[in-house]
Design an enzyme around this catalytic site. Structure first.
Site, short mmCIF file in Angstrom:
data_model
loop_
_atom_site.label_atom_id
_atom_site.label_comp_id
_atom_site.label_asym_id
_atom_site.label_seq_id
_atom_site.Cartn_x
_atom_site.Cartn_y
_atom_site.Cartn_z
N CYS A 15 -1.32 13.81 10.37
CA CYS A 15 -1.40 14.08 9.35
C CYS A 15 -3.35 13.28 9.08
O CYS A 15 -3.16 13.60 8.36
CB CYS A 15 -0.17 13.17 8.89
SG CYS A 15 0.15 11.08 9.52
N HIS A 270 1.48 6.58 8.38
CA HIS A 270 1.41 7.84 8.41
C HIS A 270 -0.54 7.93 6.81
O HIS A 270 -0.30 6.76 6.52
CB HIS A 270 2.28 7.96 7.10
CG HIS A 270 2.37 9.44 6.46
ND1 HIS A 270 2.53 10.60 7.23
CD2 HIS A 270 2.75 10.30 5.11
CE1 HIS A 270 2.10 11.46 6.46
NE2 HIS A 270 2.41 11.15 5.04
#
Length: 953
Positions: A15, A270
């Protein structure tokens, strides 16, 4: 697509890559420059176009980025796969990396790659977009001399600790620093160290200003990184003029991207990106495959801040005015120089557009295939729905009407699944007579004959089970078994009472005590046996057959179990001689038991015991007496060998003889066992010297090795003892050492000759095998000793290890069951069974017959660990951490004076062998060991981007 942009697939933990790719894609100047890079594709360069039957494979990082940007611009997919780009960089898709470090390294790689381009618009794009200049200015307090060191920067790294606003962070970055004391500055004018001041002056700023917020910092107390989850306020417009050295330029910047790290830890979480579309001014949230457009052209960070809330005790979010934002998760802010110029219109080059259109065609074909499959599925579903609707009403069988039994599992599949089920299979419900088993009624469904006719006509299968299919024989048998089970409880009480009556005369019967204890359970198992056989023979349901080998094996195991009263049957099939294992029961009790066990062996109480067993018992008693006499004779004859007294030694050869004989130490220890316990141990019949020789008949030991490391494998025998050994045992090979020395010669010139002579080839092979075994061990024991003040304190050995090896063997022998014999030295039916000699006996002799009797004696403060040769030093340190509560980074290990420092090396390569002693010297430990595993995870050197393409340039 609903949105104007295309997402990127998260390949596991990529990510952080996706956020930067989306941000760089929306830098139109960078995208246009990359599109101008010439392709190395030979077919396109020659003007032939790209063949349709050949997949495009980018060769450079620029080509990968080109193709990725073209897909992000014009693909019809909702998201695309960046695995080609990630693979080209050599990134580990399963490991999350430092996003800020990735940004720096990739920009450096891209700049280096583009520097080879001829077009200056391409060659200089990274410097034009991202590169600024500042100067380190140092002023001497004594003479006022000013020295300046100009340096380029691609981002400003701002400390956020103790600050609430972005401008405060910039101010601290530029603040003046005093150089005093040990940190004084050497002034060229004064020619001496002087107090001075140093600060950074911003000389020029780039079009795109990257501000790295240093959220991830090193915590000295815990020894690893942590995340600062403090709020930082920043505005959508940033005026940098107050921070510049020259005030006559345009330095107003507007916010164009905010990169977010969601999570409270520096090692997990994340990454997402909020990026403004430079053409429309609208904000978008890029979260891997998902892209969300913000309402009203406004940046909205509230959701991300709420999701990261670790606890209620966290600092409340400060209020933000219009045009300002607050975030505790933003780790990078990107500002663009404000300009009135219209944004660029970037066109995809022709060859890239051709590749994109080719990919779009493949995507459309896939969409059409999916649509057609859905269409067919809907059509099948409609047909099935009509079929079910028609038959469901007629499925139940009316009273008095003909009916069929059908598998409930098959009927469930017919009702639930849109695809046609397999043919009907009722075989799992059949008994051994080929009819419907009464116990299987529960997994069957009774349906009308009309519906059954339709099912068998449409789907086939069988066998059909109609109203007459239920097996009458099985029903009768089930009733009989149920009656017997009910009767069993009553009979058990009756037999228990009958067993209390003393039997007089010869009217009773012998029954095994073990059988009497378990007869009710045996009867129950016998009653259920027929049903179990039916299960095994018909264990199929719609093609899932039970493995025949497994069922046969289970049957064999059941057959091996003793049936009722077989526990008093001797090996010859007659009544056993041991009366402790049996008792007499009355005739009434026996008749009750015979109802359940009609095939049980019957022994009236006047029955004689097995005559053969009586003879064997007498022979056993005679053998014991013989063994005792043999042991006594051998002990008297070889008294010094038994007591290990007055033994010769090769290191100091005895003067009274020039010849010594050799036997294996294993033979001596086995013989001593027999002499100590002649009734429990088998007599030793053979010397077994073949284990000391190679297949060619040569000796496996040198004279030097027999005086040192191999001395524990052999026993030296006096010539007088050897004469007695030859009379008492079978001697397969004579091994002798002879000393020869000329009269008046120097003692050092003495020769020692062995018969048979040494076999050099096999000796070399043995040594190589021994070394190989030491490097290839598994689950071997090593010892770790903790050193205090550089001294290894040797204390008394553990009490259990103070006995001699032969005494320890004696202790272990106490627990061996009577009659257990050594496989290499035993005697059965008068025949001597010698040691087995294989072709490889010269390298495996230790495992076959010779055992090292020495072992490491563990001292107090020392711990034994089980290790393998292929495990790393790092893994050993973790074991030591749990054993000694010393963190791996506080461990200093050594073996035989050699420091062990390479954590990635295997124990075998470091020379750690079984029984090794490793010294541990511990540095000052961390006080809290509860979280030691977590510390271990982060305190080992981080690999980062080592080994990837980002460092290749």
């Amino acid at each position: 697509r609903q949105n104007a942009f295309v997402g990127l697939t998260n390949l596991g933990a990529t990510c952080y890559v996706n956020t930067f790719l989306q941000m760089w894609f929306l830098n139109l100047e960078l995208r246009q420059a990359l599109y101008l890079c010439p392709s190395t594709c030979s077919e396109y360069a020659a003007g032939e176009g790209i063949p349709k039957d050949k997949d495009y494979e980018p060769q450079t990082i620029c080509e990968h980025l080109q193709y990725l940007f073209a897909l992000l611009q014009n693909s019809k997919r909702r998201y695309i796969d960046p695995s080609g780009f990630v693979k080209a960089l050599g990134l580990d898709t399963g490991q999350q990396q430092d996003a800020q470090e990735f940004s720096k390294l990739f920009m450096s790689l891209l700049e280096d790659t583009l520097s080879k381009q001829k077009n200056p618009d391409v060659r200089n794009i990274v410097q034009k977009q991202f590169c600024g200049e500042y100067a380190y200015v140092t002023v001497c307090n004594q003479c006022g001399r000013e020295s300046k060191l100009v340096s380029k920067f691609y981002e400003l790294e701002l400390n956020i600790q103790g600050h609430k606003q972005l401008t405060d962070c910039v101010t601290e970055f530029l603040k003046e620093e005093k150089l005093e004391g040990d940190n004084r500055y050497f002034c060229e004018t004064c020619q001496s160290k002087q107090n001075a001041t140093r600060k950074i002056r911003l000389l020029s700023l780039p079009c795109t200003l990257n501000l790295q917020l240093m959220r991830f910092v090193f915590d000295r107390q815990t020894g690893h990184k942590k995340k600062l989850n403090t709020y930082i306020g920043f505005s959508e417009l940033l005026d940098m003029e107050p921070f510049m050295e020259q005030k006559n330029g345009v330095y107003v910047y507007e916010l164009s991207a905010v990169l977010i790290h969601r999570g409270v830890s520096a090692y997990s979480g994340h990454y997402i990106a909020h990026v403004k579309d430079p053409q429309t001014g609208e904000w978008y949230k890029f979260n891997d495959e998902d892209i969300e457009k913000m309402e009203g052209k406004k940046l909205q960070l509230g959701i991300e801040e709420d999701l990261a809330e670790p606890s209620k005790s966290q600092t409340r979010k400060p209020k933000c005015g219009k045009g300002t934002h607050c975030s505790r998760n933003a780790y990078m802010l990107v500002y663009r120089l404000q300009t009135r110029e219209k944004s660029l219109t970037v066109e995809v080059p022709a060859f890239l557009q051709e590749l994109v259109e080719r990919d779009n065609c493949k995507f459309e074909e896939w969409c059409n295939e999916m649509a057609e499959m859905r269409k067919q599925s809907v059509a099948r579903g409609k047909i099935k729905h009509e079929e079910v609707k028609e038959l469901y009403k007629r499925l139940p069988a009316e009273a008095g009407s003909p009916y069929d039994f059908i598998s409930l599992e098959w009927l469930q599949k017919w009702l639930d699944e849109s695809t046609p089920p397999k043919p009907i299979d009722n075989t799992a419900c059949l008994c051994s007579h080929g009819k419907l088993h009464p116990d299987k009624i529960s997994i069957m469904k009774r349906i009308s004959e009309y519906v059954a006719d339709f099912f068998y006509r449409r789907y086939g299968g069988g066998p059909r089970l109609n109203v007459k299919a239920l097996c009458k024989d099985c029903v009768v048998e089930r009733c009989r078994i149920l009656r017997l089970k009910n009767q069993l409880n009553e009979d058990y009480k009756t037999v228990t009472n009958l067993l209390k009556i003393t039997v007089k005369g010869n009217d009773g019967f012998w029954v095994g005590k073990a059988s009497l204890r378990s007869w009710r359970q045996l009867a129950l198992e016998q009653l259920n046996e027929q049903d179990e056989d039916a299960e095994h023979s018909n264990g199929k349901m719609n093609g899932n057959a039970q493995n025949k080998d497994e069922s046969n094996e289970e049957k064999r195991e059941e057959e091996e179990e003793l049936n009722f009263n077989e526990d008093i049957v001797c090996p010859h099939g007659d009544l056993c001689i041991s009366e402790n294992e049996r008792r007499v029961v009355s005739k009434e009790a026996w008749e009750k038991l015979k109802q359940y066990f009609p095939k049980a062996p019957e022994f009236p109480n006047n029955k004689e015991c097995c005559s053969q067993c009586k003879i064997l018992e007498r022979e056993g008693e005679e053998n014991e007496a013989l063994h005792k006499m043999m042991a006594s004779e051998q002990k008297t004859s070889l008294q010094n060998l038994f007591h290990d007294k007055c033994r010769p030694c090769l290191g100091s050869w005895p003067q009274e003889t020039d010849e010594l004989y050799i036997v294996s130490q294993f033979f001596v220890e086995e013989w001593r066992k027999f002499v100590r316990r002649p009734t429990r141990c088998s007599p030793v019949s053979s010397v077994g010297n073949s284990a000391l020789l190679c297949p060619h008949g040569g000796l496996m030991f040198t004279y030097a090795s027999m005086t040192k490391e191999d001395s524990k494998l052999i026993a030296l025998i006096w010539p007088s003892e050897w004469e007695r050994i030859q009379k008492l045992f079978v001697v397969d090979h004579v091994i002798k050492i002879t000393r020869t020395q000329a009269a008046g010669a120097d003692p050092e010139s003495t020769l020692y000759v062995s018969e048979p002579q040494l076999c050099p080839e096999c000796r070399e092979g043995l040594l190589c095998q021994q070394q190989r075994d030491l490097r290839e061990y598994t689950q071997a024991t090593i010892y770790v000793h903790k050193v205090v003040d550089n001294k290894k304190v040797m204390k008394d050995a553990a009490p259990e290890l103070n006995v001699s090896s032969s005494e320890a063997e004696e202790e272990r022998e106490e627990n061996k069951p009577e009659g257990e014999q050594d496989p290499d030295f035993n005697q059965t039916n008068g025949g001597a069974k010698r040691q087995k000699i294989s072709h490889q006996s010269y390298i495996t002799y230790q495992k076959q017959g010779i055992r090292r009797s020495t072992r490491h004696r563990k001292v107090r403060g020392e711990k034994a660990l089980l290790v393998s040769a292929n495990q790393t030093l790092k893994e050993l340190k973790i074991q030591i951490m749990h054993a000694f509560s010393v963190a791996p980074f506080d461990q200093n290990l050594s073996i035989d004076g050699k420091i062990l420092s390479d954590d990635t090396a295997t124990l075998g390569s470091l020379g750690v062998i079984p029984e090794s002693v490793i010294l541990l010297k511990a540095d000052e430990p961390i006080a809290d060991y509860a979280a030691m595993d977590d510390v271990m995870q982060v305190c080992m050197p981080e690999e980062g981007f080592k080994g990837t393409g980002l460092l290749g340039h």
